[in-house]
Design an enzyme around this catalytic site. Structure first.
Site, PDB file in Angstrom:
ATOM      1  N   SER A 116      -9.697  -0.823   7.180  1.00  0.00           N
ATOM      2  CA  SER A 116      -9.158  -0.599   5.832  1.00  0.00           C
ATOM      3  C   SER A 116      -8.452  -1.783   5.213  1.00  0.00           C
ATOM      4  CB  SER A 116      -8.195   0.594   5.846  1.00  0.00           C
ATOM      5  OG  SER A 116      -8.913   1.801   5.852  1.00  0.00           O
ATOM      6  N   LYS A 135       0.851  -1.200   0.000  1.00  0.00           N
ATOM      7  CA  LYS A 135       0.000   0.000   0.000  1.00  0.00           C
ATOM      8  C   LYS A 135       0.883   1.245   0.000  1.00  0.00           C
ATOM      9  CE  LYS A 135      -3.956   1.845   2.659  1.00  0.00           C
ATOM     10  NZ  LYS A 135      -4.759   1.671   3.896  1.00  0.00           N
ATOM     11  N   SER A 141      -9.582   1.466   2.974  1.00  0.00           N
ATOM     12  CA  SER A 141      -8.744   2.211   2.064  1.00  0.00           C
ATOM     13  C   SER A 141      -7.680   1.388   1.338  1.00  0.00           C
ATOM     14  CB  SER A 141      -8.053   3.336   2.826  1.00  0.00           C
ATOM     15  OG  SER A 141      -7.201   2.803   3.829  1.00  0.00           O
TER      16      SER A 141
END
Lengths: 493, 108
Positions: free
Chosen positions: A184, A85, A160
């Site tokens: 997330s 990420k 996310s």
């Protein structure tokens, strides 16, 4: 790779083939890039990846091959492509949090979790799309546009960590790292049909994770099956001198051969609590049915399933959306155009530069949360909002302690109240916040939780959530292995 | 409690953000919309928890021992000049303070 298909191999099997010399590491890297191309991971289609460099990854694979030859052995992730990420620092690679304010920023240091994966032979092949600064539940709040769900490109990936979840789901990498503040990792794992783990607070080093809300943030792995997630957790968990909030509690084994009794009833003696607050009348009936199928399987595996209550559950979202923005407003003060990232001159000296840089650099949701957080911390409102939220947070934590202290080993719930929603469908900020309603409580309480696929509803993946007491990841994985095994192919149908 | 235009301007100032006039109305509405959901918390009796929190620590798990109070080298593998917006002679350069108020404290 003549007889094996890259996208069907787990991380564990890839690593053992590569470490034993049965597959060149460069083939694994080429397999990853070929798969990314085939499914359309780039901006033009699924928009999962913010950065990748095949030549660099191939050089890393060649270096790995040389070092394995010299050492006579390979690591537990030898030659395994991984995606990270974009809010997790990768040395010498872009780390932008999908934000304009960090456009072009190349990290001069590396997150401990990434270093640990690399130390075991993993090869970083991509930085993945995400909601800007991890603020969102759909990966629509990216400065680079929304990521798209590989199961239905009209729908969101969740967020996310949407890019990481979808990169795993579409076979680009067997393992990816995401980060959690309120769900997330688990929520996009559920939306994309993969496994996602939120470790106990303090279990995984956060050194190199760009801070959002420091009393909640954790790095966690996403993987196609429970075993790869457990393998990644065994590697990244543990105390780190660079993160003073990392715990020195011993890391237990998480993989099946160490924790599960090899019997027909691997959950004999395990009590699984079903919190009634997570099954409101309004819960999607398809999701409810899939959870009930899981309860039946738990019983057939020897577990006791019983109803429990976590009475303060409905307060978790309001508490979270005070505490997380408050901490974010403080953490994001560092993005000021002085030491790194973008700078916009503005018109009025230093103050003008701050205002212009921050207003231009942050997107709408990040701006909203910084202002909300500043408000709840400001003079006259601190007690009414922030202090009150901290007190209610303690009640939520106590809810978990009470059920776990009364003989419940783990809790089982749906991960999300719905399946992946269409891109653009949720426009009200608070309605979006409610998609975290089942995941936020574990972050507030600091307990570990994970989502695993438990079936499909109208052809979209549904996730089931296992929540365990703090630092009891082994029990959480034991239940996950058992359910995954019992579901078999039904987990994805 | 309800957020006003002046509140938004004030908190934007505290947060070193500039809010354009056309964003002001939407932000007032969005913040009030979100904060309305927080009012539920007022109804919760937390007197007991506040007392307990003051007396004890967090959840009783003490596994983050204090590290030694020492410093080591900064572990940057690239020079600051490679990522700083502006530097000279090893210092970060910033625009000059435009007014006396920029020096920070506005209280008398």
């Amino acid at each position: 790779m003549s007889d094996v298909v890259y996208r069907e191999l787990t991380a564990a099997s890839l690593a053992s083939r590569i470490a034993s010399g049965n597959m060149p590491a460069v083939d694994s890297v080429r397999g990853s890039f070929a798969q990314a191309k085939e499914i359309g991971a780039s901006r033009e289609k699924l928009n999962l990846i913010l950065w990748s460099d095949e030549d660099l990854a191939l050089r890393d694979a060649e270096k790995l091959t040389e070092s394995m030859a010299a050492a006579g052995a390979g690591g537990r992730l030898a030659g395994v492509p991984v995606a990270i990420k974009d809010n997790i620092a990768t040395l010498g690679l872009p780390t932008t949090c999908a934000s304009r304010i960090l456009a072009g920023y190349v990290s001069p240091f590396e997150a401990t979790a990434v270093t640990r994966l690399r130390h075991e032979g993993a090869i970083v092949v991509a930085k993945t799309n995400m909601d800007e600064f991890a603020m969102g539940s759909s990966t629509e709040n990216s400065a680079h546009g929304p990521a798209r769900n590989p199961h239905d490109i009209r729908r969101v990936t969740g967020g996310s960590s949407g890019g990481s979840a979808a990169a795993v789901a579409s076979g680009i990498v067997p393992i990816a790292l995401g980060s959690e503040t309120g769900g997330s990792v688990r929520q996009p794992a559920a939306f994309c049909g993969v496994v996602g783990v939120k470790p106990s607070y303090g279990r995984v080093s956060r050194y190199g994770l760009v801070a959002f809300a420091s009393s909640l943030d954790q790095i966690g792995p996403l993987a196609r099956n429970v075993d790869d997630a457990a393998l990644a957790m065994e590697i990244i968990a543990g105390v780190d001198p660079k993160d003073s909030t990392s715990s020195d509690a011993a890391v237990e084994p998480y993989r099946e051969q160490f924790i599960s009794p090899a019997t027909a009833h691997p959950l004999q003696g395990v009590t699984i609590g079903v919190p009634v607050e997570y099954f409101p009348e309004t819960l999607d009936s398809g999701i409810r049915k899939l959870c009930e199928r899981s309860f039946d399987l738990f019983r057939s595996l020897g577990a006791t399933v019983l109803d429990v209550s976590l009475p303060h559950t409905s307060l978790a979202v309001p508490v979270y959306y005070i505490i997380a923005p408050a901490e974010a407003s403080s953490n994001l003060a560092r993005f000021d155009g002085v030491r790194y990232g973008a700078r916009i001159a503005g018109s009025d000296g230093l103050r003008g530069m701050y205002g212009a840089t921050r207003s231009d650099g942050f997107g709408a949701e990040v701006t909203r949360r910084i202002l909300l957080g500043t408000y709840v911390l400001s003079a006259g409102y601190y007690d009414a909002y922030y202090k009150k939220a901290q007190a209610v947070r303690a009640l939520i934590t106590n809810d978990f302690s009470t059920v776990f202290n009364n003989g419940v080993n783990v809790l089982f719930t749906p991960t999300t109240p719905t399946t992946a929603f269409p891109i653009g469908a949720v426009t009200d900020p608070y309605e979006m916040y409610l998609s975290d309603i089942f995941t936020v409580p574990a972050n507030l309480a600091g307990v570990p939780a994970m989502s695993i696929p438990i079936g499909r509803e109208a052809s979209l993946p549904v996730g089931g959530q296992i929540i365990a007491p703090r630092f009891c990841e082994s029990m959480m994985f034991r239940v996950a292995y058992a359910l995954e095994g019992a579901l078999g192919g039904d987990a994805h149908q | 409690m309800s957020v006003t235009h002046d509140d938004v301007k004030h908190i934007a100032d505290l947060a070193r953000m500039s809010v354009s006039p056309e964003r002001l109305d939407p932000l007032v509405n969005e913040l009030n919309g979100i904060l309305a959901h927080m009012e539920e918390l007022e109804k919760v009796d937390t007197r007991e928890i506040e007392r307990v929190a003051e007396a004890a620590g967090a959840d009783g798990i003490d596994s983050t021992p204090m590290r030694s109070d020492s410093s080591g080298p900064l572990l940057l593998l690239a020079p600051r000049e490679s990522f700083a917006p502006a530097m000279r002679d090893g210092f970060f350069l910033v625009p000059r303070l435009a007014t006396h108020e920029d020096a920070g404290d506005r209280s008398p």
